[in-house]
Design a protein around this motif. Structure first.
Motif, PDB file in Angstrom:
ATOM      1  N   ASN A  66      -5.190  11.649  -2.925  1.00 55.18           N
ATOM      2  CA  ASN A  66      -6.288  10.965  -2.230  1.00 55.18           C
ATOM      3  C   ASN A  66      -6.967  11.766  -1.116  1.00 55.18           C
ATOM      4  O   ASN A  66      -7.954  11.309  -0.542  1.00 55.18           O
ATOM      5  CB  ASN A  66      -5.803   9.635  -1.646  1.00 55.18           C
TER       6      ASN A  66
ATOM      7  N   VAL B 252       0.822  -1.225   0.000  1.00 55.26           N
ATOM      8  CA  VAL B 252       0.000   0.000   0.000  1.00 55.26           C
ATOM      9  C   VAL B 252       0.854   1.274   0.000  1.00 55.26           C
ATOM     10  O   VAL B 252       1.755   1.441   0.812  1.00 55.26           O
ATOM     11  CB  VAL B 252      -0.977   0.027   1.197  1.00 55.26           C
TER      12      VAL B 252
ATOM     13  N   ALA C 137      -4.769  -1.972  -8.593  1.00 55.00           N
ATOM     14  CA  ALA C 137      -4.134  -3.005  -7.768  1.00 55.00           C
ATOM     15  C   ALA C 137      -4.540  -4.367  -8.329  1.00 55.00           C
ATOM     16  O   ALA C 137      -3.879  -4.912  -9.220  1.00 55.00           O
ATOM     17  CB  ALA C 137      -4.552  -2.837  -6.311  1.00 55.00           C
ATOM     18  N   ASN C 138      -5.680  -4.903  -7.862  1.00 61.39           N
ATOM     19  CA  ASN C 138      -6.147  -6.195  -8.385  1.00 61.39           C
ATOM     20  C   ASN C 138      -7.156  -6.055  -9.522  1.00 61.39           C
ATOM     21  O   ASN C 138      -7.651  -7.052 -10.038  1.00 61.39           O
ATOM     22  CB  ASN C 138      -6.746  -7.022  -7.247  1.00 61.39           C
TER      23      ASN C 138
ATOM     24  N   ASP D 164      -8.979   5.807 -13.305  1.00 66.06           N
ATOM     25  CA  ASP D 164      -8.990   5.650 -11.849  1.00 66.06           C
ATOM     26  C   ASP D 164      -7.628   6.055 -11.280  1.00 66.06           C
ATOM     27  O   ASP D 164      -6.643   6.144 -12.017  1.00 66.06           O
ATOM     28  CB  ASP D 164      -9.361   4.219 -11.444  1.00 66.06           C
TER      29      ASP D 164
ATOM     30  N   LYS E  14       0.109  -0.443  -9.614  1.00 66.07           N
ATOM     31  CA  LYS E  14       1.045  -1.256  -8.833  1.00 66.07           C
ATOM     32  C   LYS E  14       1.223  -2.547  -9.627  1.00 66.07           C
ATOM     33  O   LYS E  14       0.403  -3.462  -9.565  1.00 66.07           O
ATOM     34  CB  LYS E  14       0.491  -1.488  -7.428  1.00 66.07           C
TER      35      LYS E  14
END
Ligand code: 5GP
Length: 197
Positions: free
Chosen positions: A27, A19, A128-129, A124, A156
């Protein structure tokens, strides 16, 4: 994108091996000048793709998406994570499991703002996933519109989202690609080095 990588290196905080915290410019507090440059870069990358709409997800996708919309001169729609009192009719929905919050939300967009003739750029903040991006893809597809591509501010690359999306035949363009967050350090995938290999 060099400017973005420099900002991540200077102000990003590595919270764990998985993270990255970028609360000071993306953010929570937002750096408008950086968002403008990010929007310009997305607009350059997708300039010839006939984009008619941008779709993002609240809240951190909105700033980069609006700036891209400004440069591409197209409207920006953001998916809501919670039910709205005024947004009730004809909703397109998808279920999204949040990587950071470890909870599943039903995200929604009004069918009114997307139609079959639209070519959509999905934007976005993080990849990540791939759950959030996939949810947005499902929503766009439900409307009959086509997905021209997915623009990500920070990918990532050590997680599997980008590969998952590419395996589905989707175009993914990320402005910063993080190879690793190990030992509290951010390492980027260097495009020039990749080209030489
Ligand atoms: P995915 O759905 O691809 O697994 O995760 C993407 C979403 O989770 C993004 O919309 C973003 O809000 C959040 N996210 C995932 N990883 C990180 C991270 O390392 N840092 C921050 N700040 N948000 C993340």
């Amino acid at each position: 994108m060099r400017l973005l990588e420099e900002k991540i290196s200077a102000d990003g905080k590595v919270l764990s091996d998985h993270v990255l915290k970028v609360d000071s410019f993306l953010n929570h507090q937002i750096d408008p000048q950086l968002m403008l440059e990010i929007g310009k870069e997305f607009a350059r990358i997708f300039a010839d793709d006939g984009i008619t709409k941008i779709v993002t997800i609240e809240s951190s996708g909105i700033a980069p998406a609006v700036m891209a919309g400004l440069y591409l001169n197209v409207p920006v729609i953001f998916a809501r994570k919670r039910k709205s009192l005024t947004l009730v009719d004809d909703l397109l929905t998808a279920s999204v499991h949040s990587f950071t919050k470890n909870e599943t939300n039903e995200i929604s967009v009004s069918n009114k703002y997307l139609n079959e003739s639209d070519r959509v750029l999905i934007i976005d903040d993080f990849l990540a996933n791939g759950e959030a991006a996939l949810g947005l893809v499902k929503i766009v597809q439900q409307s009959g519109a086509s997905v021209a591509g997915i623009g990500i501010v920070i990918e990532k690359s050590f997680q599997h989202g980008a590969q998952k999306l590419k395996d589905l035949g989707l175009r993914v363009e990320s402005l910063a690609r993080v190879a690793s967050l190990s030992n509290g350090e951010v390492t980027f995938i260097n495009e020039n080095v990749e080209e030489l290999i």
